[in-house]
Design an enzyme around this catalytic site. Structure first.
Site: not given
Ligand code: KIV
Length: 265
Positions: A48-49, A87, A117, A119, A182
C-alpha cells in the site's frame, strides 16, 4: 543462484532454514514486476506504499481495496516465478472476521496473487487465523505500522522489545507464514528472528532478519520525496531520466530529433 521453479508459500517459508537470505521488493506495475521477476527476486509485494510512490500521498491510509486489486492484477500478469503478496488496505480487515475474509478473498480471486499481508499487533491474531483457516496465506507486519501512523505519532524506530516479540509470536501462532519487521533496532529484530520459526523480513531492522524488503522506487533512486535512512540507493534512475528527458527536449527544439533513422522515407 535462484531456481527457476515457482516460489510457493511453503517454498518461501522453507527459505528460513536455507543458507540464503530472502529478497523481496515492491512493484505496482507490469514492467517493474517483470524486471524483478526476471532478476530472480524471491517475492514481490504489491504494497500500500503505492499511496506514497504512485499516488503522491502523505500516508498509506487512503488506499482502497479497488486500487490495490487494480495494481496487483497487473503485477500478477507479469510474474512467472516470484511469490506475489498483496497488502490489505487500511480498514479492509479491521471491522471483523467476515469483512477480512471477504476482502482477502477478493484480492486472491481477482488478482491471482498467492498471499496477503496485513499490519497488526497481537490484537489482530484472530483476523490472521480466520484467513489462514479458509486457506488464505498471510504475511504479518509488526513494528512500525504505517496504517497506524497517527496513533504511533510518526515514522519512528519501535523499541518496546516485549510487545514486539509478543506481536511476532502471536502472528506465528495465528498461522502467518512470514512476518515483516519494520523499523526495529538490530538486536530486537535478531532476537525475534531467533525466537520464531517463520521467516522474518526486515525493513529498517538490520541484517539479523531472514530476509529484506525495500520499496523498489527508493532503492533505484526513483523517489523524489523523503527516503528513510534504512534505504540503500543502488542506482540513481531519477538523475538518468532527467538527463535523458533534457536531451530529448533539446533535440526536439533544435530539430535534431527525429533523424533519418527514426523517419520513414
Ligand atoms: O507497503 C509497503 O511497501 C510495505 C513494505 C515497505 C514493507 O509494507
Amino acid at each position: 543462484m535462484a531456481s527457476s521453479s515457482r516460489v510457493t508459500v511453503p517454498a518461501f517459508t522453507a527459505l528460513k532454514s536455507s543458507d540464503q537470505k530472502i529478497c523481496m521488493l515492491t512493484a505496482y506495475d507490469f514492467p517493474t514486476a517483470q524486471l524483478l521477476d526476471e532478476s530472480g527476486i524471491d517475492a514481490i509485494l504489491v504494497g500500500d506504499s503505492l499511496a506514497n510512490v504512485i499516488q503522491g500521498r502523505e500516508t498509506t491510509i487512503p488506499v482502497t481495496l479497488d486500487e490495490i486489486i487494480y495494481h496487483a492484477e497487473i503485477v500478477c500478469r507479469a510474474v512467472r516465478r516470484a511469490l506475489v503478496v498483496v497488502d490489505m488496505p487500511f480498514l479492509s480487515y479491521h471491522t471483523g472476521v467476515d469483512q477480512a475474509i471477504e476482502n482477502a478473498g477478493q484480492i486472491l480471486k481477482q488478482t491471482g496473487c498467492q498471499a496477503v499481508k496485513l499490519e497488526g499487533n497481537a490484537g489482530q491474531a484472530a483476523i490472521v487465523s480466520s484467513l489462514v483457516d479458509v486457506g488464505i496465506p498471510v504475511m504479518a507486519h509488526v513494528g512500525l505500522r504505517p496504517q497506524s501512523i497517527h496513533q504511533m505519532g510518526g515514522y519512528r524506530v519501535q523499541r518496546d522489545r516485549d510487545s514486539l516479540l509478543r506481536d511476532a509470536q502471536a502472528a506465528q501462532q495465528a498461522g502467518a507464514f512470514a512476518v515483516v519487521l519494520e523499523c526495529l533496532p538490530v538486536a530486537i529484530a535478531t532476537e525475534i528472528t531467533e525466537h520464531v520459526q517463520i521467516p522474518t523480513i526486515g525493513i529498517g531492522a538490520g541484517n539479523g532478519c531472514d530476509g529484506q524488503v525495500l520499496v523498489t522506487h527508493d532503492m533505484l533512486g526513483l523517489t523524489s520525496c523523503y527516503v528513510p535512512r534504512f534505504v540503500r540507493k543502488y542506482a540513481d534512475l531519477s538523475e538518468a531520466a532527467r538527463l535523458a528527458i533534457g536531451q530529448y527536449c533539446q533535440d526536439v527544439r533544435s530539430g535534431e530529433f527525429p533523424g533519418d533513422e527514426q523517419s520513414y522515407q
